[in-house]
Design an enzyme around this catalytic site. Structure first.
Site, PDB file in Angstrom:
ATOM      1  N   CYS A 236       6.417   2.927   2.988  1.00 11.56           N
ATOM      2  CA  CYS A 236       5.235   3.143   2.138  1.00 11.56           C
ATOM      3  C   CYS A 236       4.640   1.765   1.861  1.00 11.56           C
ATOM      4  CB  CYS A 236       5.608   3.859   0.849  1.00 11.56           C
ATOM      5  SG  CYS A 236       6.449   5.439   1.104  1.00 11.56           S
ATOM      6  N   CYS A 237       3.773   1.297   2.739  1.00 13.52           N
ATOM      7  CA  CYS A 237       3.436  -0.126   2.790  1.00 13.52           C
ATOM      8  C   CYS A 237       2.210  -0.517   1.980  1.00 13.52           C
ATOM      9  CB  CYS A 237       3.220  -0.551   4.238  1.00 13.52           C
ATOM     10  SG  CYS A 237       1.781   0.211   5.013  1.00 13.52           S
ATOM     11  N   LYS A 242       4.134  -6.369   0.247  1.00 11.22           N
ATOM     12  CA  LYS A 242       5.529  -6.492   0.671  1.00 11.22           C
ATOM     13  C   LYS A 242       5.628  -6.669   2.178  1.00 11.22           C
ATOM     14  CE  LYS A 242       7.175  -3.593  -3.147  1.00 11.22           C
ATOM     15  NZ  LYS A 242       5.816  -3.250  -3.643  1.00 11.22           N
ATOM     16  N   ASP A 260       2.168   4.286   6.207  1.00 15.46           N
ATOM     17  CA  ASP A 260       1.753   4.903   4.955  1.00 15.46           C
ATOM     18  C   ASP A 260       1.129   6.258   5.285  1.00 15.46           C
ATOM     19  OD1 ASP A 260       1.409   3.722   1.942  1.00 15.46           O
ATOM     20  OD2 ASP A 260      -0.005   5.335   2.357  1.00 15.46           O
ATOM     21  N   ASP A 287       3.695  10.842   8.030  1.00 19.23           N
ATOM     22  CA  ASP A 287       4.408  11.332   6.855  1.00 19.23           C
ATOM     23  C   ASP A 287       5.821  10.756   6.884  1.00 19.23           C
ATOM     24  OD1 ASP A 287       5.464  12.642   4.724  1.00 19.23           O
ATOM     25  OD2 ASP A 287       5.069  14.666   5.452  1.00 19.23           O
ATOM     26  N   CYS A 361       8.539   1.814  -9.220  1.00 13.73           N
ATOM     27  CA  CYS A 361       7.974   1.177 -10.410  1.00 13.73           C
ATOM     28  C   CYS A 361       8.048   2.131 -11.588  1.00 13.73           C
ATOM     29  CB  CYS A 361       6.529   0.733 -10.164  1.00 13.73           C
ATOM     30  SG  CYS A 361       5.427   2.060  -9.645  1.00 13.73           S
TER      31      CYS A 361
END
Length: 538
Positions: A236-237, A242, A260, A287, A361
């Site tokens: 998930c970039c 990152k 992504d 996905d 997060c």
């Protein structure tokens, strides 16, 4: 225009427009009142709250009750100063409840009042505040809520592919930027206190010398510790901070697959990779849950999973009120699917890697420790140290839940403790590519592997006769153990004679089983009957 008055004549005027309007409202109200009672009563003293002054009540003041009709005054805004003083007072009572509590009031009443006051003072939903009260002790909870009201400091990451941190700091200082190194734990971070120029539009930014990135976003890449010439997946970039940091540590060697599921967010990823000079990255739109079917065999995988965002409330205050239990559980379900997919994409036989870093997060236990504990049960992985020398340990027990003891190696970061966004990081080491099968307590399912072996018996029986008895005699004791009959335990002495008969029977079986038939399971039933009959004869 109004009528002109003579100032010399002091004539009393009639009721004004507001008075007439109020009198009309009283007349309309009298229609709904029982006979013998007039309009609403005068406002009396407001209802007194249980542990506070009357003017601190957030509810509307009740004027009168006439049967089933209640008349309310408009709710006045609460006095935040009084609420804050009551929060401090109740906190002191709860810390020494036995000595400072009021008679007739329980601890639950104090906690309910404290939760209501905190929700009114800090503008949180009751659901989220209850979750936070389960995670933090009361003094730490107030510090966490206060820290969310203050924005986190602006931090940037130096792009060592194009410059050094010392040179970048000097260039920004010359442009009127007040900055400092981020900390001893980071060799590339800088914290910006104030600036006379926009940080996101300087010539150095446009040239790709640095990236605007939060301090907590540097930690997962440091825990991943990518090596040169490796194959790495960033599942998930977006927006690419990152991914570019990984390429920076790899010195543009090896290969990075930046994936992504949102195609719109990939535009920012491509722009940042071009601006920062990353040349070893491939961008894909898949996905993440289906990614092992597309490509696998990576040395390391970074999964920054989508979450509820309860660690970044200072950036998005809407999280205070727009999250409920369904949102948390929906995120947790998606994270469990993604983490299994990330583990399946790693090659356990990698010489330098075989690692997966999972981060969010969020500070919710349902999205962090529960997901990690689920992955430990479903895949052949174990938790290892993250390599970060600061941060709080993850929970090994939470309320009535008990997690794996190795969750102590995970790390939690809080805004009130580390002055960065709330974050959670866990690092896995995969030790086998095999996927463990689900274990069930059903004895019928436990017998299934033995029945599968019988499907392969015709191929074994087609071998030369000298090898057939050795391969077929061995499964017989296993079947006796599974049957667990009392007759087998009682008749232990005649076992040698039985083995000879088993070998003769095994030599005769190929003639019967040689016929091609898809139902190879049926001949086993009469074989068991013969076996029991022979035991009875013995």
């Amino acid at each position: 225009m109004g009528r002109r008055l003579d100032p010399s004549r002091k004539e009393k005027r009639g009721p004004g427009r507001k008075a007439r309007k109020q009198r009309g409202a009283e007349v309309e109200l009298a229609r709904f009142l029982p006979p013998g009672e007039s309009g609403p009563a005068r406002p009396g003293p407001a209802p007194r709250c249980r542990f506070g002054p009357p003017d601190a009540c957030a509810c509307a003041s009740l004027l009168a009750v006439r049967g089933s009709l209640m008349v309310f005054l408009p709710a006045e805004p609460p006095d935040l100063h009084i609420i804050h003083q009551r929060i401090k007072g109740n906190m002191e009572v709860l810390q020494d409840f036995g000595a400072k509590r009021e008679e007739g009031h329980t601890r639950q009443e104090y906690l309910a009042l404290l939760r209501r006051d905190m929700a009114a003072y800090y503008s949180y939903s009751d659901f989220l505040l209850m979750k936070l009260m389960d995670i933090f002790p009361l003094p730490e909870l107030v510090n966490f809520l206060e820290a969310n009201e203050v924005p986190r400091p602006v931090t940037i990451r130096t792009n060592t592919l194009k410059t050094r941190r010392r040179d970048l700091a000097q260039a920004l200082i010359n442009r009127g930027v007040n900055l400092d190194p981020l900390g001893k734990w980071s060799k590339t971070g800088l914290v910006i206190y104030d600036s006379s120029v926009p940080i996101g539009a300087t010539p150095e930014y446009l040239a790709g010398h640095y990236m605007l990135q939060g301090a907590s976003s540097l930690l997962p890449v440091m825990a991943l510790a990518p090596q040169e010439n490796e194959r790495i997946l960033d599942m998930c970039c977006a927006p690419g901070g990152k991914t570019s940091y990984i390429a920076q540590l790899m010195k543009n060697t090896g290969m990075i697959l930046a994936n992504d599921s949102n195609a719109e967010r990939l535009h920012s990823v491509v722009g940042n990779l071009h601006r920062l000079g990353v040349t070893n990255a491939v961008v894909s739109n898949c996905d993440g849950r289906q990614f092992p079917k597309v490509l696998g065999g990576f040395d390391r995988v970074l999964l920054d999973a989508p979450c509820s965002g309860t660690g970044v409330i200072s950036k998005d205050p809407a999280v205070k009120t727009n999250k409920d239990e369904k949102d948390i559980l929906r995120c947790a379900h998606l994270q469990k699917e993604l983490i299994l997919s990330a583990i399946d994409s790693v090659n356990a036989a990698s010489e330098t890697g075989g690692y997966v870093v999972y981060c969010t997060c969020s500070i919710m236990v349902e999205e962090n420790e529960w997901v990690v504990d689920y992955a430990l049960k479903k895949r052949n992985v174990r938790l290892v140290a993250t390599g970060l020398d600061f941060g709080k340990e993850g929970f090994t027990r939470f309320k009535d839940r008990r997690f794996h003891p190795s969750l102590k190696s995970t790390r939690r970061f809080y805004p009130h403790t580390h002055n960065m966004d709330g974050f959670f990081i866990a690092k896995f080491k995969k030790f086998s590519n095999a996927i463990p099968q689900a274990q069930t307590g059903n004895p019928v399912l436990e017998l299934a592997p033995f029945s599968v072996v019988s499907d392969e018996e015709p191929a074994v029986e087609a071998a030369p006769p000298s090898t057939v008895p050795d391969t077929i005699v061995e499964p017989q004791p296993k079947k006796k153990k599974l049957e667990g009959s009392k007759a087998d335990k009682e008749q232990k002495p005649p076992q040698p004679a039985l083995k000879k008969r088993h070998s003769l029977q095994a030599q005769r079986r190929p003639l019967k089983a040689g016929r091609p038939s898809p139902k190879m399971m049926r001949p086993q039933a009469p074989a068991k009957k013969r076996h029991r009959m022979k035991q009875n004869r013995a």
